[in-house]
Design an enzyme around this catalytic site. Sequence first.
Site, PDB file in Angstrom:
ATOM      1  N   LYS A  22      29.237  33.718 -23.983  1.00  0.00           N
ATOM      2  CA  LYS A  22      30.506  33.574 -23.262  1.00  0.00           C
ATOM      3  C   LYS A  22      31.666  33.435 -24.234  1.00  0.00           C
ATOM      4  CE  LYS A  22      29.562  32.944 -19.023  1.00  0.00           C
ATOM      5  NZ  LYS A  22      30.305  33.020 -17.864  1.00  0.00           N
TER       6      LYS A  22
ATOM      7  N   HIS B 171      35.452   4.804 -12.993  1.00  0.00           N
ATOM      8  CA  HIS B 171      36.168   5.905 -13.636  1.00  0.00           C
ATOM      9  C   HIS B 171      35.283   7.151 -13.677  1.00  0.00           C
ATOM     10  CE1 HIS B 171      38.286   8.280 -16.663  1.00  0.00           C
ATOM     11  NE2 HIS B 171      37.188   8.278 -17.387  1.00  0.00           N
TER      12      HIS B 171
ATOM     13  N   HIS C 194      17.025  15.701 -22.367  1.00  0.00           N
ATOM     14  CA  HIS C 194      17.802  15.444 -23.589  1.00  0.00           C
ATOM     15  C   HIS C 194      18.715  14.237 -23.400  1.00  0.00           C
ATOM     16  CE1 HIS C 194      20.967  18.676 -22.243  1.00  0.00           C
ATOM     17  NE2 HIS C 194      21.285  17.505 -21.753  1.00  0.00           N
ATOM     18  N   HIS C 195      18.823  13.742 -22.179  1.00  0.00           N
ATOM     19  CA  HIS C 195      19.553  12.490 -21.968  1.00  0.00           C
ATOM     20  C   HIS C 195      18.646  11.284 -22.165  1.00  0.00           C
ATOM     21  CE1 HIS C 195      23.164  14.457 -20.338  1.00  0.00           C
ATOM     22  NE2 HIS C 195      22.304  15.358 -19.906  1.00  0.00           N
TER      23      HIS C 195
ATOM     24  N   TRP D 290      28.091   5.111 -14.498  1.00  0.00           N
ATOM     25  CA  TRP D 290      28.059   6.061 -13.379  1.00  0.00           C
ATOM     26  C   TRP D 290      26.641   6.568 -13.124  1.00  0.00           C
ATOM     27  CZ3 TRP D 290      26.902  11.388 -13.132  1.00  0.00           C
ATOM     28  CH2 TRP D 290      26.575  11.986 -14.341  1.00  0.00           C
TER      29      TRP D 290
ATOM     30  N   THR E 198      25.674  30.372 -23.830  1.00  0.00           N
ATOM     31  CA  THR E 198      27.005  29.786 -23.971  1.00  0.00           C
ATOM     32  C   THR E 198      27.764  30.500 -25.086  1.00  0.00           C
ATOM     33  OG1 THR E 198      25.950  27.704 -23.384  1.00  0.00           O
ATOM     34  CG2 THR E 198      28.230  27.592 -24.073  1.00  0.00           C
TER      35      THR E 198
ATOM     36  N   ASP F 251      38.777  34.450   5.720  1.00  0.00           N
ATOM     37  CA  ASP F 251      38.711  33.010   5.603  1.00  0.00           C
ATOM     38  C   ASP F 251      37.335  32.689   5.042  1.00  0.00           C
ATOM     39  OD1 ASP F 251      38.733  30.115   6.271  1.00  0.00           O
ATOM     40  OD2 ASP F 251      40.540  30.677   7.355  1.00  0.00           O
TER      41      ASP F 251
ATOM     42  N   HIS G 173      21.926  16.959 -15.318  1.00  0.00           N
ATOM     43  CA  HIS G 173      22.301  18.024 -16.235  1.00  0.00           C
ATOM     44  C   HIS G 173      22.847  19.260 -15.512  1.00  0.00           C
ATOM     45  CE1 HIS G 173      23.060  19.958 -19.935  1.00  0.00           C
ATOM     46  NE2 HIS G 173      22.683  21.042 -19.304  1.00  0.00           N
TER      47      HIS G 173
ATOM     48  N   GLU H 199      24.361  19.196 -12.921  1.00  0.00           N
ATOM     49  CA  GLU H 199      25.663  18.738 -12.454  1.00  0.00           C
ATOM     50  C   GLU H 199      26.756  18.990 -13.493  1.00  0.00           C
ATOM     51  OE1 GLU H 199      27.023  17.631  -9.799  1.00  0.00           O
ATOM     52  OE2 GLU H 199      28.845  16.657 -10.558  1.00  0.00           O
TER      53      GLU H 199
ATOM     54  N   SER I  86      37.640  33.352 -17.538  1.00  0.00           N
ATOM     55  CA  SER I  86      37.322  34.779 -17.573  1.00  0.00           C
ATOM     56  C   SER I  86      38.274  35.606 -16.725  1.00  0.00           C
ATOM     57  CB  SER I  86      35.891  35.026 -17.089  1.00  0.00           C
ATOM     58  OG  SER I  86      34.992  34.191 -17.745  1.00  0.00           O
TER      59      SER I  86
ATOM     60  N   TYR J 211      26.892  21.376 -15.440  1.00  0.00           N
ATOM     61  CA  TYR J 211      27.225  22.804 -15.366  1.00  0.00           C
ATOM     62  C   TYR J 211      27.980  23.134 -14.098  1.00  0.00           C
ATOM     63  CZ  TYR J 211      25.217  23.673 -19.759  1.00  0.00           C
ATOM     64  OH  TYR J 211      25.016  23.635 -21.092  1.00  0.00           O
TER      65      TYR J 211
ATOM     66  N   ARG K  13      28.966   2.659 -26.586  1.00  0.00           N
ATOM     67  CA  ARG K  13      29.843   2.912 -25.452  1.00  0.00           C
ATOM     68  C   ARG K  13      29.738   1.763 -24.453  1.00  0.00           C
ATOM     69  NH1 ARG K  13      26.588   7.757 -22.216  1.00  0.00           N
ATOM     70  NH2 ARG K  13      28.250   7.472 -20.700  1.00  0.00           N
TER      71      ARG K  13
ATOM     72  N   SER L  62      28.998  16.438   1.660  1.00  0.00           N
ATOM     73  CA  SER L  62      30.187  17.275   1.548  1.00  0.00           C
ATOM     74  C   SER L  62      29.957  18.429   0.569  1.00  0.00           C
ATOM     75  CB  SER L  62      31.361  16.413   1.094  1.00  0.00           C
ATOM     76  OG  SER L  62      32.357  17.189   0.515  1.00  0.00           O
ATOM     77  N   SER L  63      29.392  18.117  -0.597  1.00  0.00           N
ATOM     78  CA  SER L  63      29.167  19.173  -1.589  1.00  0.00           C
ATOM     79  C   SER L  63      28.205  20.221  -1.076  1.00  0.00           C
ATOM     80  CB  SER L  63      28.563  18.599  -2.868  1.00  0.00           C
ATOM     81  OG  SER L  63      29.472  17.815  -3.521  1.00  0.00           O
TER      82      SER L  63
HETATM   83  C1  HEM Z   1      26.658  23.344 -25.160  1.00  0.00           C
HETATM   84  C2  HEM Z   1      25.723  22.800 -24.535  1.00  0.00           C
HETATM   85  C3  HEM Z   1      25.516  21.314 -24.387  1.00  0.00           C
HETATM   86  C4  HEM Z   1      24.586  20.583 -25.015  1.00  0.00           C
HETATM   87  C5  HEM Z   1      23.584  21.100 -26.019  1.00  0.00           C
HETATM   88  C6  HEM Z   1      24.707  19.227 -24.545  1.00  0.00           C
HETATM   89  C7  HEM Z   1      23.906  18.188 -24.950  1.00  0.00           C
HETATM   90  C8  HEM Z   1      24.033  16.894 -24.532  1.00  0.00           C
HETATM   91  C9  HEM Z   1      23.154  15.827 -24.876  1.00  0.00           C
HETATM   92  C10 HEM Z   1      21.935  15.964 -25.780  1.00  0.00           C
HETATM   93  C11 HEM Z   1      23.595  14.688 -24.281  1.00  0.00           C
HETATM   94  C12 HEM Z   1      22.948  13.309 -24.335  1.00  0.00           C
HETATM   95  C13 HEM Z   1      23.549  12.485 -25.376  1.00  0.00           C
HETATM   96  C14 HEM Z   1      23.004  11.093 -25.339  1.00  0.00           C
HETATM   97  O1  HEM Z   1      23.161  10.394 -24.317  1.00  0.00           O
HETATM   98  O2  HEM Z   1      22.424  10.678 -26.346  1.00  0.00           O
HETATM   99  C15 HEM Z   1      24.760  15.036 -23.543  1.00  0.00           C
HETATM  100  C16 HEM Z   1      25.498  14.154 -22.792  1.00  0.00           C
HETATM  101  C17 HEM Z   1      26.452  14.557 -21.886  1.00  0.00           C
HETATM  102  N1  HEM Z   1      26.929  15.828 -21.712  1.00  0.00           N
HETATM  103 FE1  HEM Z   1      26.398  17.464 -22.768  1.00  0.00          FE
HETATM  104  N2  HEM Z   1      25.723  19.148 -23.669  1.00  0.00           N
HETATM  105  C18 HEM Z   1      26.246  20.410 -23.530  1.00  0.00           C
HETATM  106  C19 HEM Z   1      27.278  20.771 -22.712  1.00  0.00           C
HETATM  107  C20 HEM Z   1      27.854  19.942 -21.796  1.00  0.00           C
HETATM  108  C21 HEM Z   1      28.790  20.356 -20.803  1.00  0.00           C
HETATM  109  C22 HEM Z   1      29.273  21.773 -20.600  1.00  0.00           C
HETATM  110  C23 HEM Z   1      29.122  19.257 -20.090  1.00  0.00           C
HETATM  111  C24 HEM Z   1      30.058  19.099 -18.936  1.00  0.00           C
HETATM  112  C25 HEM Z   1      30.941  19.903 -18.556  1.00  0.00           C
HETATM  113  C26 HEM Z   1      28.414  18.142 -20.642  1.00  0.00           C
HETATM  114  C27 HEM Z   1      28.517  16.859 -20.182  1.00  0.00           C
HETATM  115  C28 HEM Z   1      27.816  15.800 -20.676  1.00  0.00           C
HETATM  116  C29 HEM Z   1      27.920  14.463 -20.182  1.00  0.00           C
HETATM  117  C30 HEM Z   1      28.793  13.996 -19.033  1.00  0.00           C
HETATM  118  C31 HEM Z   1      27.085  13.673 -20.953  1.00  0.00           C
HETATM  119  C32 HEM Z   1      26.943  12.173 -20.893  1.00  0.00           C
HETATM  120  C33 HEM Z   1      26.111  11.655 -19.808  1.00  0.00           C
HETATM  121  C34 HEM Z   1      26.042  10.171 -19.899  1.00  0.00           C
HETATM  122  O3  HEM Z   1      25.170   9.647 -20.580  1.00  0.00           O
HETATM  123  O4  HEM Z   1      26.874   9.501 -19.246  1.00  0.00           O
HETATM  124  N3  HEM Z   1      27.651  18.587 -21.691  1.00  0.00           N
HETATM  125  N4  HEM Z   1      25.006  16.385 -23.699  1.00  0.00           N
HETATM  126 CU   LIG Z   2      22.650  17.320 -20.287  1.00  0.00          CU
END
Ligand code: HEM
Ligand SMILES: [Cu+2]
Lengths: 540, 289
Positions: free
Chosen positions: A334, A80, A305-306, A145, A331, A109, A256, A258, A271, A260, A453, A172-173
Amino acid sequence: MSTDAATHHDDAHHDDVPKGFVHRWLFATNHKDIGTMYLVLALVMFFVGGSMAMVIRAELFEPGLQLVQPYFFNELTTLHGLIMIFGAIMPAFVGLANWQIPLMVGAPDMALPRMNNLSFWLLPFAFLLILSTLFMPGGAVAGGWVMYPPLILQTGESLAFTIFAIHLMGISSIMGAINIIATILNLRAPGMDLLKMPLFVWTWLITAFLLIAIMPVLAGAMTMLLTDKYFGTNFFNAAGGGDVLLYEHIFWFFGHPEVYVMILPAFGIISEVIPTFARKPIFGYKPMVYATASIAFLSFIVWAHHMFTVGLPVGAQLFFMYATMLISVPTGVKVFNWVATMWKGSMTFETPMLFAVAFVILFTIGGFSGLMLGLVPADYQYHNSYFVVAHFHYVLVSGAAFGIMTGVYYWLPKWSGHMYSERWGRIHFWLSVISVNVLFFPMHFLGLAGMPRRIPDYNVAFADWNMVSSIGGFVFGASQLIFVGNIIYTVYFAKSKVPARVWDGARGLEWELPSPPPHHSYSTPPEILPGMLAHGDITH
Amino acid sequence: MSQQAGAYYIPHGSRWPIIAAVGLFTLMWGAAHWLDGIEPEGPILFFLGVAIIIFMKFGWFGEVIRESRSGAYSSQVDLSFRLGMMWFIFSEVMFFGAFFGALFYSRGLQVPWLAGEGHGALTNYYLFRGYTGGWPTAGPDAIGGPFKTVPPWGEPLLNTLLLLSSSVTITIAHHALRDGHRRRMLVFLAATPILGALFLWFQAHEYINAYTHLNLTLHSGIYGATFFLLTGFHGLHVTLGTIMLLVILYRTWRGHFSKEHHFAFEAVAWYWHFVDIVWLALFLFVYIM
Ligand code: HEM
Ligand SMILES: [Cu+2]
């Protein structure tokens, strides 16, 4: 709606649409055809990934094991994630870029049309490869994933297939991104200076840079997994001097930025849409550009931070915490500018605007939970819980996916020449926006209460909110059928013709072309006249 | 199909991209079968994929060369190609970056932690007592057994000189092309892939030596992994670069390039310099330090 279609560059077009299925689609070099294929693929994958989510939510409807085996459940969560990211969100944005960027900058084009074809056609093969692993001995990858070793190295035959599929998606990307950069840098019409470009084009320029920088790094990580599994290397084996955390560092250096990649183009769409329906120019155009660029830059120095809970040195945790906090500044710029654009605007709320406003609010909620997760001590509690799931679904579903829907409703009349059904658009919107909150908001509570999770069964204490969430999930899934129905209706059945400038507040080159635009948008560089551009008008 | 001034160039549809997609898919599908020990399907599909890709390369590049020689490409198209090549090379830099990152991380942080430095003290005490780290290392369990490293001042130094001089020869050839000295251009251009091939020869020799005499293999812990993947991927790029050089040598000989229009030549030259710079980084960080 004004009908002053600028038809003056309408005559010179050689509308030589290739005849026959093979020539038109398999040998396609036209940005609109390729864009359409990207969007269709993304929609199909959205439903493939979505049906996996439906099974996941059905299993989690009640505590206990009801429907599926735990291992299969894990395969579903893994696929998923991979399919929604690489198959739905990213191709949808590339599809929008293919359709819109040449129209918006006055190009005939994409810069490299044949490579464009290759970028697209690699994807169906990649998904064939990855979906086929479901039927292999040992099953599909099931370690999430993010594919962390050592767990992922226990996968059976399917690991090699999955890794090669990801390589194909990466190639591709990268090619898609190179094409977008070359188009934007080289094919702008005279007078379309960089700081006059529409914000959608700006956000894609920066996104493309991010993609070229990170997809090869993902390829590196995948290659190391492959050699560790099949060629006896010890990258991720401490006994040989390697480290599983090495994988996490490389992966999140990709991962990370990614996230964005998946949100910056949505920022761009929002916008475009908000100024149109607020009938005001975007508030703070240049700050929007600079904010996007600084978000992109900062996204390279926050990856750990992950990994707050894996045992990094305290100094490193603090650095990554502060860097993460720093991203909220651009952010915030914006979000502030979107709100300020709406301030005292003469607003109307057609479907694209509804989605855009919902985006601003719900993405902000996701940003706030991100901020909470970015605090080291707090993340020790939240990490790997449903709180994280809630966070990234707010930013990805009510963020990125809503952004895509905004863009589709906004531009579909331009592409097809017909108006979608506003009534069903609104029904789709209200069902989606309510159900998405019913689906994901309770996950915050579940996570804070300690539900981990990626589990198929859980403590009965979590039963109520899981049931609520599942109900929201089913409604959300079903509502998306309305979206498909509306698109099919618009393209094949709608009778009403729309003018060139579909929305009366809309400015930009794409609204100067007839709807639908000719097969090759421009055969000579268009002349930019006063009043055509949304910002940086040619007159000043 | 020459273009009127100011008009955009739009290429017609082409069958080659989808053939490329099928070829890459077949190759990877075969490779995955092969890795999983599914034979003979694996190798058959793999080599079928390779064949399709070679066929595609001839077809696609042939088409582009014909179009280019018929004067279909404006300077705008030329710039698109240049941008494409530049950003492609940037993506390659990032790919090598992942492996260099792995090297620096393991050597600078991970191995010292395993050896008990900083917050690794307890790990070392309970799991890897007696392990003192250092570099090169095959880790606490000395996986792959004791090994020796390749001394930098023999073949690697020779290889450095070979690649550096090949960068010089291709630059001379480029200048000769721009100044219209055909003979000089051909001689120096021909010298470049020869130097590249020599490099590969010594590299192969070095690998054989590592396996047979030094006991340095892919399994030699983190050192063997980083050593062989970094130098191996680099060697792969030298191989590709050499083939590309041979192609433009043939095209130069056939008189495809003019003083002004020789993008393919320049693209290969850029690529070759890139390969060279990666090698310098390898020589410094993998062999010397
Ligand atoms: C506003 C700013 C953001 C902050 C400060 C932030 C912070 C974080 C942090 C600290 C985690 C890790 C959590 C953990 O596993 O304990 C996380 C996970 C995640 N964030 Fe964000 N995030 C932000 C914006 C975004 C945006 C814009 C996206 C995507 C469009 C995003 C997608 C994700 C995803 C997919 C994960 C999970 C990854 C995984 O463990 O599978 N985040 N974020
Ligand atoms: Cu992140």
